[in-house]
Every structure is written in C-alpha cells, then in structure tokens.
Design a protein around this motif. Structure first.
Motif, PDB file in Angstrom:
ATOM      1  N   ASP A 167       0.810  -1.217   0.000  1.00 25.84           N
ATOM      2  CA  ASP A 167       0.000   0.000   0.000  1.00 25.84           C
ATOM      3  C   ASP A 167       0.844   1.269   0.000  1.00 25.84           C
ATOM      4  O   ASP A 167       0.325   2.356  -0.277  1.00 25.84           O
ATOM      5  N   GLU A 168       2.131   1.144   0.314  1.00 28.03           N
ATOM      6  CA  GLU A 168       2.986   2.326   0.267  1.00 28.03           C
ATOM      7  C   GLU A 168       3.278   2.751  -1.169  1.00 28.03           C
ATOM      8  O   GLU A 168       3.867   3.799  -1.398  1.00 28.03           O
ATOM      9  N   LEU A 169       2.843   1.949  -2.129  1.00 29.19           N
ATOM     10  CA  LEU A 169       2.978   2.346  -3.527  1.00 29.19           C
ATOM     11  C   LEU A 169       2.120   3.575  -3.821  1.00 29.19           C
ATOM     12  O   LEU A 169       2.364   4.285  -4.795  1.00 29.19           O
ATOM     13  N   ALA A 170       1.113   3.821  -2.978  1.00 26.87           N
ATOM     14  CA  ALA A 170       0.291   5.027  -3.133  1.00 26.87           C
ATOM     15  C   ALA A 170       1.105   6.281  -2.858  1.00 26.87           C
ATOM     16  O   ALA A 170       0.734   7.373  -3.298  1.00 26.87           O
ATOM     17  N   GLU A 171       2.190   6.140  -2.106  1.00 28.40           N
ATOM     18  CA  GLU A 171       3.120   7.236  -1.837  1.00 28.40           C
ATOM     19  C   GLU A 171       4.419   6.894  -2.557  1.00 28.40           C
ATOM     20  O   GLU A 171       5.337   6.326  -1.964  1.00 28.40           O
ATOM     21  N   PRO A 172       4.506   7.197  -3.846  1.00 29.41           N
ATOM     22  CA  PRO A 172       5.581   6.653  -4.688  1.00 29.41           C
ATOM     23  C   PRO A 172       6.984   6.905  -4.174  1.00 29.41           C
ATOM     24  O   PRO A 172       7.876   6.072  -4.392  1.00 29.41           O
ATOM     25  N   TRP A 173       7.212   8.036  -3.525  1.00 28.57           N
ATOM     26  CA  TRP A 173       8.567   8.342  -3.056  1.00 28.57           C
ATOM     27  C   TRP A 173       9.050   7.331  -2.021  1.00 28.57           C
ATOM     28  O   TRP A 173      10.248   7.231  -1.775  1.00 28.57           O
ATOM     29  N   ARG A 174       8.147   6.549  -1.435  1.00 24.20           N
ATOM     30  CA  ARG A 174       8.528   5.527  -0.465  1.00 24.20           C
ATOM     31  C   ARG A 174       8.834   4.183  -1.120  1.00 24.20           C
ATOM     32  O   ARG A 174       9.244   3.250  -0.433  1.00 24.20           O
ATOM     33  N   ALA A 175       8.599   4.066  -2.439  1.00 19.52           N
ATOM     34  CA  ALA A 175       8.708   2.755  -3.074  1.00 19.52           C
ATOM     35  C   ALA A 175       9.504   2.727  -4.371  1.00 19.52           C
ATOM     36  O   ALA A 175      10.050   1.688  -4.729  1.00 19.52           O
ATOM     37  N   VAL A 176       9.578   3.847  -5.094  1.00 14.46           N
ATOM     38  CA  VAL A 176      10.134   3.794  -6.449  1.00 14.46           C
ATOM     39  C   VAL A 176      11.605   3.394  -6.482  1.00 14.46           C
ATOM     40  O   VAL A 176      12.079   2.854  -7.490  1.00 14.46           O
ATOM     41  N   ASN A 177      12.338   3.628  -5.401  1.00 15.21           N
ATOM     42  CA  ASN A 177      13.755   3.251  -5.400  1.00 15.21           C
ATOM     43  C   ASN A 177      13.954   1.745  -5.535  1.00 15.21           C
ATOM     44  O   ASN A 177      15.024   1.293  -5.939  1.00 15.21           O
ATOM     45  N   GLY A 178      12.942   0.968  -5.186  1.00 18.70           N
ATOM     46  CA  GLY A 178      13.074  -0.480  -5.273  1.00 18.70           C
ATOM     47  C   GLY A 178      12.664  -1.059  -6.609  1.00 18.70           C
ATOM     48  O   GLY A 178      12.781  -2.270  -6.821  1.00 18.70           O
ATOM     49  N   LEU A 179      12.184  -0.211  -7.533  1.00 17.92           N
ATOM     50  CA  LEU A 179      11.675  -0.697  -8.813  1.00 17.92           C
ATOM     51  C   LEU A 179      12.760  -0.738  -9.882  1.00 17.92           C
ATOM     52  O   LEU A 179      13.723   0.029  -9.847  1.00 17.92           O
ATOM     53  N   ASP A 180      12.567  -1.632 -10.848  1.00 18.56           N
ATOM     54  CA  ASP A 180      13.401  -1.666 -12.045  1.00 18.56           C
ATOM     55  C   ASP A 180      12.668  -1.077 -13.244  1.00 18.56           C
ATOM     56  O   ASP A 180      13.296  -0.673 -14.224  1.00 18.56           O
ATOM     57  N   ALA A 181      11.339  -1.040 -13.181  1.00 24.13           N
ATOM     58  CA  ALA A 181      10.520  -0.429 -14.230  1.00 24.13           C
ATOM     59  C   ALA A 181       9.176  -0.062 -13.624  1.00 24.13           C
ATOM     60  O   ALA A 181       8.727  -0.683 -12.653  1.00 24.13           O
ATOM     61  N   ALA A 182       8.539   0.956 -14.190  1.00 26.61           N
ATOM     62  CA  ALA A 182       7.218   1.384 -13.736  1.00 26.61           C
ATOM     63  C   ALA A 182       6.267   1.360 -14.922  1.00 26.61           C
ATOM     64  O   ALA A 182       6.619   1.806 -16.017  1.00 26.61           O
ATOM     65  N   ILE A 183       5.072   0.820 -14.707  1.00 23.27           N
ATOM     66  CA  ILE A 183       4.079   0.757 -15.775  1.00 23.27           C
ATOM     67  C   ILE A 183       2.784   1.383 -15.289  1.00 23.27           C
ATOM     68  O   ILE A 183       2.512   1.456 -14.086  1.00 23.27           O
ATOM     69  N   THR A 184       1.993   1.853 -16.235  1.00 23.78           N
ATOM     70  CA  THR A 184       0.638   2.305 -15.938  1.00 23.78           C
ATOM     71  C   THR A 184      -0.269   1.724 -17.008  1.00 23.78           C
ATOM     72  O   THR A 184      -0.041   1.923 -18.203  1.00 23.78           O
ATOM     73  N   ILE A 185      -1.242   0.944 -16.583  1.00 24.66           N
ATOM     74  CA  ILE A 185      -2.153   0.253 -17.495  1.00 24.66           C
ATOM     75  C   ILE A 185      -3.575   0.468 -17.013  1.00 24.66           C
ATOM     76  O   ILE A 185      -3.883   0.235 -15.845  1.00 24.66           O
ATOM     77  N   GLY A 186      -4.449   0.920 -17.904  1.00 24.88           N
ATOM     78  CA  GLY A 186      -5.860   1.055 -17.581  1.00 24.88           C
ATOM     79  C   GLY A 186      -6.669   0.015 -18.326  1.00 24.88           C
ATOM     80  O   GLY A 186      -6.200  -0.597 -19.290  1.00 24.88           O
ATOM     81  N   ASP A 187      -7.913  -0.216 -17.869  1.00 19.30           N
ATOM     82  CA  ASP A 187      -8.748  -1.200 -18.548  1.00 19.30           C
ATOM     83  C   ASP A 187      -9.627  -0.521 -19.594  1.00 19.30           C
ATOM     84  O   ASP A 187      -9.499   0.669 -19.876  1.00 19.30           O
ATOM     85  N   GLU A 188     -10.561  -1.298 -20.171  1.00 22.72           N
ATOM     86  CA  GLU A 188     -11.359  -0.793 -21.279  1.00 22.72           C
ATOM     87  C   GLU A 188     -12.219   0.398 -20.891  1.00 22.72           C
ATOM     88  O   GLU A 188     -12.555   1.235 -21.726  1.00 22.72           O
ATOM     89  N   ALA A 189     -12.605   0.493 -19.624  1.00 20.03           N
ATOM     90  CA  ALA A 189     -13.469   1.595 -19.198  1.00 20.03           C
ATOM     91  C   ALA A 189     -12.789   2.945 -19.356  1.00 20.03           C
ATOM     92  O   ALA A 189     -13.452   3.972 -19.417  1.00 20.03           O
ATOM     93  N   ASP A 190     -11.462   2.945 -19.448  1.00 20.42           N
ATOM     94  CA  ASP A 190     -10.739   4.202 -19.592  1.00 20.42           C
ATOM     95  C   ASP A 190     -10.640   4.639 -21.046  1.00 20.42           C
ATOM     96  O   ASP A 190     -10.264   5.767 -21.330  1.00 20.42           O
ATOM     97  N   GLU A 191     -10.943   3.734 -21.972  1.00 15.88           N
ATOM     98  CA  GLU A 191     -10.770   4.046 -23.383  1.00 15.88           C
ATOM     99  C   GLU A 191     -12.087   4.101 -24.150  1.00 15.88           C
ATOM    100  O   GLU A 191     -12.152   4.648 -25.229  1.00 15.88           O
TER     101      GLU A 191
END
Length: 419
Positions: free
Chosen positions: A252-276
C-alpha cells in the motif's frame, strides 16, 4: 498574502502525490501564510499528515451539493474572520473542493490546481455551472487535461498550464535495499511497479497477465501493486490458476511513490477498457448518462510516473498526449498503444534483457525530472500565478486559438509554461 488550501483526499486527484506536492508548496512559499483544510474524515487527515501536510482540521460533513457542506465551510470562514484571519486566496486541489469553494465563497479570489481530468457525472456538471457563474483560473499539469476541461465548455481563457513538480531528494526516503527487503524479493529479480493516481485507474488484471507472460519466458520478474488497483480480484485469480501468486506483491505504500520507487526496475501504468471506451461512437444509450461518450474514469495524474522518473526508473506507459508532456518516447520511457498487452510485454522484455538500455532510459528520465519538473520551478510558477490573480491580471494560457490543444501539441514546450 494568506492562502487557504482545500483538498479532498478521497476524490480523484487528491491522493498522496498531490498531498506531497501541497506540503512542498506550503513549506517553500514562505512569502505567504498557508492554512490547509481537509475535506473528508479522520483517515484523510491522517494521510495528509503522513505526507507532511499540517492541517487546521477537516470538514467531515458532505462537501458538495448538500447544504450542510457549504454551511460548514461558511461557518469556518466566518469564525476565522472573527479571529482576524482573512484569506486573500482560496486554492483548491480537487474538483470537489473547487465546487465547494465556488458555491460557498464566490466573493473570495479562488484558484484551482486540478491534476486529473473530469469525469462525466452530475458533480462535474455542477462544477461547470458554478465556474460559469463564478469564474476562477484552473491550472492543469498537461495539455490533455486542459483539453478535457475545455471540452466541458469552460472558456480557454480560464485554463492554464502549470507543469507538475516533484522533489528528487524525497525519493531517498528509503534505499533500494530497504524497499526490496520489505517486498522480500531478491536482488536479481526484476521489480515492476503498477503506478497510478487515482489508484483505482490501474488495471491489476492486465498487469497480472503481463507478469505471467514474462515469467513463462524464464525471466525473473515480480509485480508490485496497491490493493485498490482495479480488478485486483481477477488478477489474483489469474495468478492462482497459473500457480504464480507468489510473483505479485501487495504494498500500500505504492500510493506514496517516493517511499517505493527506489526499489523498482521499471514502472508501468495500465488502464482497462473503461478508460478508453467511447459510448457516443458505439451508439450506446448510456452515452447520455456519461456526457456523450466522455470516459467513465478521469484522465489520471502524471505525478506517480514523475516520481519514478525522478528515481531513475524507466517507465512503460500508453502513448498519449498526457504522457508525451513529461517524457519522450525512446528517451525517458517506452510507449505502447493503449490496451496492448503484447506491446507492454515487448517493452518490459527489452528493459529486462538490455541492462544498458534500462540504465540509459532511467538516467535520462532522472535528468528530465530534475531539469523540467523540479519542485522549485513549480513553486516559482505557482507564486507568480498567485500574484497575477490577486492583481486581477489574467493567468497565462497555453494557446489562444480555437484548435483543439490535444491535436495541436504533443509536448509542452518551456516557452508555454507559466513563469
């Protein structure tokens, strides 16, 4: 100058990334006195304080339409005025807060910073009507969001571009080793973060399918996501059926990205059909209820991806005007057609297999975030917007002609930015 900030953490655009930005503004703009009022309940106030925001309280009554919400804010302003505290400006950070301020204190100068696009519902129509009656400048982070508010009928002269900002130093809050120990993943595993604000915009089902496809090729990958991601139950069932539930980490700390992004190798954002979906084009009778085909969910904020860029994490995102405003394809990130899981898998595979490419894109992303989207520049531009508005001078807009901005501009040149 005394400014009252209104924010509703429970509505789209009022999440942790926006709260952190608000904290930076109140601590850096020392030429003004700042008071922050939370529209919501105790948990929202605790979230704000967790993000470093000092508040004067919260309004727990309904914040729009019911008379009790307007009455509560009006009473608070009267009590503060009786104590000698009068506000020169009310700065709202969400659409709901903007609506409340418009109908409660129309005589006070108001300014709104809205990071997500509007949705088609009754509240949005109320907001449009209120702003038509009591105009106030609206600052949007990218042209795509500005275009969507203009499509509601708001005059373009009231819409301005204020590029977003993040503090790169804040990502040092937690080291890579600390974050990955919290996730219990190995150093050689490739951590993919599913980022979004609002949190419910991200599609856990598509992310889970992407994860399993990569895992079937022998790549050691893990998916980090928030428990409020859309269709998370479907994503969990998909992983269980394939016996790969261990590949997903809920944090749940992913909601506060500055607490988690240092541990990532890549970041993605994907929405479902309702967004398109475009219900107007499909001829659906529900088009009337959704404002003629406008998306059901708001155009998401770019702030979470900016946090990833500030940490040197390459991003993989749908190709759109919104994303193109913060990153160039192939330089600071890799773009994919909206809803194309195959393309997402391909881009992540390239980052996984080519460590040099991954580091090059990450370094370019960090440099871009520090150069063009530093919190200091955001605060300077916001301060000038305050001064222009208080002096009854128009806040600069991105374009003056009638051509749709979303078709005209794919990147925000610095010469158009508020200075």
């Amino acid at each position: 100058m005394r400014v009252l900030h209104l924010i509703d953490p429970g509505s789209p655009g009022g999440g942790a990334s926006t709260l952190h930005l608000l904290e930076e503004v109140t601590s850096r703009l020392r030429s003004a006195q700042h008071d922050v009022l939370i529209l919501g309940h105790r948990a929202h106030r605790e979230l704000a304080e967790r993000c470093g925001v000092r508040t004067i309280g919260e309004l727990s009554s309904p914040t729009f339409f019911p008379k009790s919400g307007r009455r509560a804010l009006r009473t608070l302003l009267q009590v503060r005025a009786a104590a000698g505290i009068r506000y020169d400006l009310i700065h709202t950070w969400t659409a709901r807060a903007t609506l409340l301020a418009s109908v409660t204190a129309p005589e006070t100068k108001r300014l709104a910073t809205l990071f997500v696009g509007p949705v088609s519902n009754f509240e949005t129509r109320l907001l449009t009507a209120a702003l038509e009656r009591h105009p106030a400048p609206i600052l949007n982070p990218v042209p795509a969001v500005q275009h969507e508010y203009h499509s509601l009928g708001l005059p373009r002269r009231h819409l301005s571009i204020l590029p977003p900002g993040v503090n790169p130093e804040a990502v040092e809050f937690a080291s890579r080793e600390t974050v990955r120990q919290r996730w219990e993943i190995e150093d050689d595993e490739f951590a993919i973060g599913l980022l979004s604000e609002p949190l419910t915009w991200a599609d856990a089902r598509q992310a889970a399918e992407t994860l399993t496809r990569l895992a079937h090729t022998g790549r050691r990958v893990r998916l980090i996501m928030h428990h409020r991601a859309a269709r998370r139950g479907e994503g969990d069932r998909w992983l269980r059926q394939l016996g790969q539930s261990h590949l997903a980490v809920i944090d749940d700390e992913l909601a506060e990205p500055w607490r988690a992004v240092n541990g990532l190798d890549a970041a993605i954002t994907i929405g479902d059909e309702a967004d398109e979906m475009d219900l107007a084009e499909s001829g659906s009778p529900f088009a009337v209820l959704t404002g003629g085909g406008r998306r059901i969910r708001p155009l998401p904020s770019v702030l979470p991806l900016l946090w990833a860029m500030a940490a040197g994490v390459p991003i993989v995102a749908p190709k759109s005007t919104s994303i193109a405003a913060i990153a160039r394809e192939g330089e600071q990130g890799l773009f994919v057609p909206p809803g194309d899981i195959n393309a997402v898998c391909d881009r992540l595979s390239r980052l996984y297999d080519d460590e040099t490419l991954c580091h090059r894109i990450g370094a370019a992303a960090r440099e871009r975030a520090q150069r063009d989207f530093h919190i200091s520049a955001f605060c300077v531009r916001l301060k000038e917007a305050y001064e222009l508005h208080l002096a009854d001078r128009p806040v600069r807009v991105l374009a003056e002609d009638d051509d749709p901005i979303i078709e005209q501009i794919t990147h925000v040149p610095s010469k158009y930015a508020l200075r």
